[in-house]
Motif scaffolding. Structure first.
Motif, mmCIF file in Angstrom:
data_model
loop_
_atom_site.group_PDB
_atom_site.id
_atom_site.type_symbol
_atom_site.label_atom_id
_atom_site.label_comp_id
_atom_site.label_asym_id
_atom_site.label_seq_id
_atom_site.Cartn_x
_atom_site.Cartn_y
_atom_site.Cartn_z
ATOM 1 N N ARG A 1 -13.771 8.880 0.687
ATOM 2 C CA ARG A 1 -13.060 9.987 1.336
ATOM 3 C C ARG A 1 -11.571 9.695 1.453
ATOM 4 O O ARG A 1 -10.795 10.554 1.860
ATOM 5 C CB ARG A 1 -13.628 10.259 2.745
ATOM 6 N N ASN A 2 -11.172 8.469 1.159
ATOM 7 C CA ASN A 2 -9.750 8.124 1.202
ATOM 8 C C ASN A 2 -9.225 7.943 -0.211
ATOM 9 O O ASN A 2 -9.838 7.243 -1.014
ATOM 10 C CB ASN A 2 -9.536 6.821 1.980
ATOM 11 N N CYS A 3 -8.098 8.577 -0.487
ATOM 12 C CA CYS A 3 -7.500 8.463 -1.810
ATOM 13 C C CYS A 3 -6.948 7.048 -2.001
ATOM 14 O O CYS A 3 -6.267 6.515 -1.134
ATOM 15 C CB CYS A 3 -6.392 9.494 -1.972
ATOM 16 N N VAL A 4 -7.268 6.457 -3.146
ATOM 17 C CA VAL A 4 -6.816 5.091 -3.417
ATOM 18 C C VAL A 4 -5.867 5.045 -4.623
ATOM 19 O O VAL A 4 -5.803 4.048 -5.344
ATOM 20 C CB VAL A 4 -8.008 4.136 -3.657
ATOM 21 N N ALA A 5 -5.130 6.145 -4.855
ATOM 22 C CA ALA A 5 -4.161 6.157 -5.961
ATOM 23 C C ALA A 5 -3.191 4.992 -5.796
ATOM 24 O O ALA A 5 -2.884 4.569 -4.688
ATOM 25 C CB ALA A 5 -3.411 7.483 -5.989
ATOM 26 N N ALA A 6 -2.721 4.476 -6.920
ATOM 27 C CA ALA A 6 -2.002 3.200 -6.915
ATOM 28 C C ALA A 6 -0.505 3.357 -6.692
ATOM 29 O O ALA A 6 0.146 4.194 -7.309
ATOM 30 C CB ALA A 6 -2.235 2.479 -8.234
ATOM 31 N N MET A 7 0.026 2.494 -5.824
ATOM 32 C CA MET A 7 1.481 2.331 -5.706
ATOM 33 C C MET A 7 1.959 1.675 -6.999
ATOM 34 O O MET A 7 1.617 0.535 -7.286
ATOM 35 C CB MET A 7 1.778 1.483 -4.474
ATOM 36 N N SER A 8 2.709 2.406 -7.798
ATOM 37 C CA SER A 8 3.047 1.944 -9.143
ATOM 38 C C SER A 8 4.532 1.677 -9.336
ATOM 39 O O SER A 8 4.979 1.481 -10.461
ATOM 40 C CB SER A 8 2.573 2.979 -10.169
ATOM 41 N N SER A 9 5.290 1.676 -8.242
ATOM 42 C CA SER A 9 6.725 1.399 -8.363
ATOM 43 C C SER A 9 6.951 -0.051 -8.758
ATOM 44 O O SER A 9 6.321 -0.965 -8.202
ATOM 45 C CB SER A 9 7.415 1.673 -7.022
ATOM 46 N N ASP A 10 7.842 -0.273 -9.706
ATOM 47 C CA ASP A 10 8.200 -1.649 -10.059
ATOM 48 C C ASP A 10 9.042 -2.301 -8.968
ATOM 49 O O ASP A 10 8.957 -3.506 -8.746
ATOM 50 C CB ASP A 10 8.993 -1.660 -11.372
#
Lengths: 338, 165
Positions: A162-171
């Motif tokens: 139920r929680n979005c786990v999209a990735a922090m993708s900033s370099d």
């Protein structure tokens, strides 16, 4: 062909006018445009800005006050305006001399033309990414109607999640955290400064602690007080125009002998929605920096403490192995550069 | 009022394109790429992926290479834009154009305008000295035909030309 939705663009000239403009319904900030325009072309919104509602884009293109890099020796910080482009940051002589890892991470984003457009303020506010989200609308429909972060209400990464786990993708974010940087936010309630490590939270739908109507104006990076080695390393599919599959930012503060480790901070990106700062690295303090045991200890700690998810390409188990490999390689590269 | 009805929302902007001032009426959502291609009929600049991953749309904005598909025209009001059409001087090809011909640095040609504009920006930035650096700093421009070795050779030739001038 990817169609942009219809929207309005306003271009204030001062931070105060930007903050005023951000009060308008649907207001979203556009700086370099290299993250928000693809997202708009893909019909992606956010919880505050659903894709169905036409946005008002508040452009920072005329806010010249955000474009400086200044060394403030008195305050002991490097001040980087949010509107500084990633090219300018990466190539700045003071950044290259004092903060090699930051020069590396800014120079590792996407491609040279995109680094000429994209800004550091935009990069630290980069939306989280996921293999099931950053696709065309058509692709997501074929998946069965999107996911928590797009049109749907299921998670394809964590079944039943139920929680979005999209990735922090900033370099740049792992590096700025490793350097104990702070972020300056201007908003309707005034200006506040907070450690950038506290700016992020584990929610892929709303992964920053930015308050409504706030704009990032500056990043402040404390100057090293003694000898230091820092490095950013990134593994990606093609080595260019690519978001990282794993990323590691490392900082070793050394004793005056320039050999003994005094303090260490290591931050790993592309796990969930916030980067992870490794703990339990005290074993390497007091050891010689070039000692192979240092690289091994830190790499093993990275492997033990980081659990990638299936939110970006490549298998999570393989990426976890690669975190160990890339951490070790980064430390060996730093030691070899002595 | 943000009611989503933007049918009349055109703005007049001025771009200096290939040395000539152009006045354009653009919608807020018109990209620089679409303004160049659809309104100024400068179709040398290509639309490839349309989201910043291929480099076919690369142009020079105020002397620096940018992806025109990721720029809103309205945000470039007043800018100096150079496209592939603006590089030759009359019948005399730009050294990079000539080098691309000399080295057969393309097959289908679709990526070529972006490759050449990107290479102009690269040489101006002055950071590439070796073939490896050229490859790294040209990495924003994809060539699906795989003409990369010839592209690098052409850029090396043009760099020598620039330094020899």
């Amino acid at each position: 062909m990817l169609r942009l939705p219809q929207f309005e663009v306003v271009a204030p000239e001062s931070v105060a006018d930007v903050v005023t403009a951000l009060q308008r319904p649907g207001a979203r900030i556009v700086a370099g445009g290299t993250d928000i325009l693809p997202n708009l072309k893909h019909h992606l919104g956010t919880p505050q800005h659903p894709a169905e509602l036409p946005p008002v884009l508040v452009s920072l293109s005329r806010v010249t006050a955000l474009r400086g890099v200044a060394l403030d020796e008195a305050a002991g910080v490097l001040r980087v305006g949010a509107g500084v482009t990633l090219s300018q940051l990466s190539e700045h002589p003071e950044v290259q001399a004092r903060f090699p890892s930051l020069s590396q991470s800014a120079g590792a984003v996407a491609s040279p033309p995109i680094r000429n457009m994209g800004t550091i303020g935009g990069n630290v506010n980069l939306d989280t990414r996921c293999r099931y989200v950053n696709q065309t609308h058509f692709w997501r429909e074929a998946l069965g109607g999107g996911c928590l972060k797009s049109e749907g209400n299921v998670c394809h990464v964590v079944p039943g999640g139920r929680n979005c786990v999209a990735a922090m993708s900033s370099d740049n974010v792992p590096v700025l955290i490793s350097l104990d940087a702070t972020i300056v936010q201007a908003g309707p309630e005034g200006v506040r400064e907070l450690p950038i490590e506290e700016y992020y939270k584990a929610d892929g739908l709303a992964h920053t602690n930015a308050k409504p109507g706030e704009v990032t104006t500056e990043l402040r990076v404390p100057l090293p007080k003694g000898p230091r080695r820092s490095h950013y390393i990134k593994w990606s599919v093609r080595k260019s125009i690519d978001f990282p599959l794993v990323s590691v930012a490392l900082r070793f503060d050394l004793e005056a002998d320039e050999a003994t480790v005094a303090a260490v901070k290591v931050v790993v990106g592309v796990l969930g929605s916030k980067p992870r700062t490794l703990g339990k690295l005290d074993d390497v303090v007091g050891k010689k920096f070039g000692d192979p045991a240092v690289a091994r200890t830190v790499a093993d700690a990275a492997y033990a403490q980081c659990k990638p998810l299936e939110n970006v390409p490549y298998e999570a188990a393989y990426r976890r192995d690669m975190i160990r490999v890339y951490t070790r390689r980064a430390i060996e590269a730093m030691a070899a550069a002595e | 009022m943000n009611d989503g009805n933007y049918n009349d929302a055109c703005s007049r902007i001025t771009l200096r394109v290939n040395g000539a001032a152009k006045q354009l009426d653009v919608s807020p959502w018109t990209t620089l790429l679409d303004a160049l291609r659809e309104q100024l009929h400068l179709t040398g600049t290509k639309k490839g992926c349309d989201h910043g991953q291929c480099g076919a749309c690369t142009v020079l904005v105020d002397g620096r290479r940018s992806n025109s598909c990721l720029s809103l025209a309205i945000m470039r009001d007043g800018a100096e834009v150079t496209t592939i059409e603006g590089l030759a001087e009359g019948q005399a090809l730009h050294p990079l154009q000539q080098a691309f011909i000399d080295h057969d640095a393309f097959q289908c040609g679709y990526c070529t305008p972006g490759q050449i504009c990107s290479a102009v920006g690269l040489i101006r930035e002055g950071r590439a000295r070796t073939p490896d650096e050229i490859r790294e700093l040209m990495s924003g421009n994809i060539c699906r035909c795989g003409a990369y070795p010839q592209i690098v050779a052409a850029i090396e030739q043009a760099m020598g030309h620039e330094e020899g001038r």
